[in-house]
Design a protein around this motif. Sequence first.
Motif, PDB file in Angstrom:
ATOM      1  N   THR A   1      36.668  41.991  47.533  1.00  7.78           N
ATOM      2  CA  THR A   1      38.049  42.456  47.406  1.00  7.78           C
ATOM      3  C   THR A   1      39.015  41.272  47.372  1.00  7.78           C
ATOM      4  N   LEU A   2      38.772  40.279  48.219  1.00  9.45           N
ATOM      5  CA  LEU A   2      39.637  39.104  48.252  1.00  9.45           C
ATOM      6  C   LEU A   2      39.572  38.345  46.928  1.00  9.45           C
ATOM      7  N   LEU A   3      38.382  38.154  46.401  1.00 10.06           N
ATOM      8  CA  LEU A   3      38.216  37.452  45.129  1.00 10.06           C
ATOM      9  C   LEU A   3      38.950  38.159  43.995  1.00 10.06           C
ATOM     10  N   THR A   4      38.733  39.453  43.886  1.00 10.52           N
ATOM     11  CA  THR A   4      39.349  40.206  42.788  1.00 10.52           C
ATOM     12  C   THR A   4      40.873  40.273  42.937  1.00 10.52           C
ATOM     13  N   SER A   5      41.369  40.235  44.170  1.00 11.33           N
ATOM     14  CA  SER A   5      42.816  40.327  44.382  1.00 11.33           C
ATOM     15  C   SER A   5      43.558  39.095  43.867  1.00 11.33           C
ATOM     16  N   VAL A   6      42.851  37.971  43.727  1.00 15.63           N
ATOM     17  CA  VAL A   6      43.492  36.761  43.180  1.00 15.63           C
ATOM     18  C   VAL A   6      43.013  36.471  41.760  1.00 15.63           C
ATOM     19  N   GLY A   7      42.349  37.466  41.149  1.00 14.27           N
ATOM     20  CA  GLY A   7      41.948  37.330  39.754  1.00 14.27           C
ATOM     21  C   GLY A   7      40.673  36.556  39.515  1.00 14.27           C
ATOM     22  N   LEU A   8      39.826  36.422  40.544  1.00 17.15           N
ATOM     23  CA  LEU A   8      38.552  35.713  40.377  1.00 17.15           C
ATOM     24  C   LEU A   8      37.405  36.709  40.289  1.00 17.15           C
ATOM     25  N   ASP A   9      36.414  36.372  39.506  1.00 22.45           N
ATOM     26  CA  ASP A   9      35.257  37.231  39.279  1.00 22.45           C
ATOM     27  C   ASP A   9      34.188  36.938  40.333  1.00 22.45           C
ATOM     28  N   PRO A  10      33.868  37.893  41.211  1.00 23.55           N
ATOM     29  CA  PRO A  10      32.855  37.646  42.248  1.00 23.55           C
ATOM     30  C   PRO A  10      31.508  37.207  41.677  1.00 23.55           C
ATOM     31  N   ALA A  11      31.166  37.711  40.501  1.00 26.95           N
ATOM     32  CA  ALA A  11      29.891  37.332  39.892  1.00 26.95           C
ATOM     33  C   ALA A  11      29.870  35.854  39.513  1.00 26.95           C
ATOM     34  N   GLY A  12      31.052  35.267  39.358  1.00 26.77           N
ATOM     35  CA  GLY A  12      31.129  33.868  38.962  1.00 26.77           C
ATOM     36  C   GLY A  12      30.649  32.902  40.023  1.00 26.77           C
ATOM     37  N   LEU A  13      30.569  33.359  41.273  1.00 25.44           N
ATOM     38  CA  LEU A  13      30.132  32.469  42.347  1.00 25.44           C
ATOM     39  C   LEU A  13      28.712  31.966  42.131  1.00 25.44           C
ATOM     40  N   ASP A  14      27.937  32.710  41.353  1.00 26.49           N
ATOM     41  CA  ASP A  14      26.574  32.266  41.055  1.00 26.49           C
ATOM     42  C   ASP A  14      26.549  31.197  39.972  1.00 26.49           C
ATOM     43  N   LEU A  15      27.695  30.969  39.311  1.00 31.27           N
ATOM     44  CA  LEU A  15      27.792  29.976  38.240  1.00 31.27           C
ATOM     45  C   LEU A  15      28.667  28.822  38.731  1.00 31.27           C
ATOM     46  N   GLN A  16      28.082  27.930  39.517  1.00 34.23           N
ATOM     47  CA  GLN A  16      28.861  26.909  40.208  1.00 34.23           C
ATOM     48  C   GLN A  16      29.648  25.999  39.271  1.00 34.23           C
ATOM     49  N   ASP A  17      29.152  25.802  38.054  1.00 32.74           N
ATOM     50  CA  ASP A  17      29.830  24.884  37.138  1.00 32.74           C
ATOM     51  C   ASP A  17      30.886  25.573  36.272  1.00 32.74           C
ATOM     52  N   ARG A  18      31.124  26.850  36.508  1.00 38.41           N
ATOM     53  CA  ARG A  18      32.159  27.567  35.761  1.00 38.41           C
ATOM     54  C   ARG A  18      33.534  27.148  36.284  1.00 38.41           C
ATOM     55  N   TRP A  19      34.497  26.966  35.352  1.00 39.30           N
ATOM     56  CA  TRP A  19      35.837  26.527  35.718  1.00 39.30           C
ATOM     57  C   TRP A  19      36.797  27.708  35.848  1.00 39.30           C
ATOM     58  N   VAL A  20      37.634  27.675  36.884  1.00 43.47           N
ATOM     59  CA  VAL A  20      38.633  28.721  37.132  1.00 43.47           C
ATOM     60  C   VAL A  20      39.953  28.044  37.514  1.00 43.47           C
ATOM     61  N   PRO A  21      41.085  28.755  37.437  1.00 39.26           N
ATOM     62  CA  PRO A  21      42.369  28.136  37.818  1.00 39.26           C
ATOM     63  C   PRO A  21      42.357  27.655  39.269  1.00 39.26           C
ATOM     64  N   ALA A  22      42.755  26.426  39.485  1.00 41.77           N
ATOM     65  CA  ALA A  22      42.791  25.878  40.845  1.00 41.77           C
ATOM     66  C   ALA A  22      43.773  26.655  41.720  1.00 41.77           C
ATOM     67  N   ALA A  23      44.847  27.162  41.117  1.00 38.88           N
ATOM     68  CA  ALA A  23      45.827  27.936  41.882  1.00 38.88           C
ATOM     69  C   ALA A  23      45.200  29.209  42.448  1.00 38.88           C
ATOM     70  N   SER A  24      44.263  29.807  41.711  1.00 42.58           N
ATOM     71  CA  SER A  24      43.593  31.016  42.204  1.00 42.58           C
ATOM     72  C   SER A  24      42.713  30.695  43.408  1.00 42.58           C
ATOM     73  N   VAL A  25      42.062  29.543  43.363  1.00 45.90           N
ATOM     74  CA  VAL A  25      41.251  29.107  44.504  1.00 45.90           C
ATOM     75  C   VAL A  25      42.151  28.883  45.719  1.00 45.90           C
ATOM     76  N   ALA A  26      43.307  28.245  45.503  1.00 45.93           N
ATOM     77  CA  ALA A  26      44.251  27.998  46.600  1.00 45.93           C
ATOM     78  C   ALA A  26      44.740  29.317  47.204  1.00 45.93           C
ATOM     79  N   ARG A  27      45.085  30.274  46.339  1.00 43.99           N
ATOM     80  CA  ARG A  27      45.548  31.580  46.834  1.00 43.99           C
ATOM     81  C   ARG A  27      44.459  32.273  47.646  1.00 43.99           C
ATOM     82  N   LEU A  28      43.227  32.178  47.170  1.00 40.93           N
ATOM     83  CA  LEU A  28      42.114  32.827  47.870  1.00 40.93           C
ATOM     84  C   LEU A  28      41.930  32.244  49.270  1.00 40.93           C
ATOM     85  N   LEU A  29      41.990  30.942  49.387  1.00 40.71           N
ATOM     86  CA  LEU A  29      41.803  30.304  50.691  1.00 40.71           C
ATOM     87  C   LEU A  29      42.930  30.681  51.648  1.00 40.71           C
TER      88      LEU A  29
END
Length: 334
Positions: A27-55
């Motif tokens: 729920t936390l991941l999706t609320s900031v626009g991140l795909d939970p399935a992407g966590l298995d793809l460590q080299d996939r790039w996502v917006p750094a701002a989304s990571v900051a919001r999640l933390l």
Amino acid sequence: MAKPLARYAALTGFVELGRTLSLDPVTLLTSVGLDPAGLDLQDRWVPAASVARLLELSAATSGRQDFALKLAERRRLSTLGPLSVGIRDEPDARSALRMLIRFQHTYNEALHIRLAERDGLATIRIRFDPGEPVPVRQSVELAVAVTHQLLRHLLGERWHPVSVSFEHGRPADDSTHRQFFGAPLHFDGEYSGILVYTGDLDEPNRLSDPLLRSYAQQVLDTLTTPEEPTLTNRVRELVELLLPSGRCSIEQVARSLGVDRRTVHRHLAKSGETFTSVLDSTRAELAKRMVTGRRYSLTEISEMLAFSTPSSFSRWFHQQFGMSPREWRKQTSG
């Protein structure tokens, strides 16, 4: 300008930590626009701002201001991806750290690390710039903690820094911070980062295998971008130092470097820069950093950045970032 990206590897251990703190990671991941399935793809790039919001959201939801440090405890050297191979086999801590700085863009474009050595002390300054006004307290603490861990990996468990500093304020409970870093802590400081003895950086890397270094170099050859010319970096540092003093001119910078202004122009041109472009970008960087922080009032910031009036600073800031400094500060308060 494109917004900075970060690898999903920045969130290594997030799901496991979230569950131990009774959070719902999906729920936390999706609320900031991140795909939970992407966590298995460590080299996939996502917006750094989304990571900051999640933390920040995770820290607020769990009520744990030490969330980033707990996440850092679950990180491994391999989280840095291909770069970890090169770092592991550098001969000493200094060269390993310089490699981390040189290739920092290959794992997080929002992360900026700078190393300065003087009088037997080395200052490792760490800044996180997601490219938009979002709170970054947790992101900064994660970056400082991971850098600390890297040095601990290289130098052994008995190593400790001289001190650890953060630009943001002290948490209500800093016991995790004290235990994690094992060194004096400074909050509301001039910078975020780690102070170490230069002698520590000369210590041999205990993980290094000289026979593997040539193979590590082959891996590094696949990572693009050479290091900026040293003089260009020094110009940036001097502009940042001189700007608040009102004495920031190319003549002053050239004198500080012990060269003439034509030499400065020539070296900057090799990097596709001019003195004006460096001055403008450094001023924007300082403005964003100071407004995000709480150390100075907006009037003080306008004076330190050599604006004639606070209103002229506010107009310039709005042209640069699409909002007033007051609005930016409000959006980055976490």
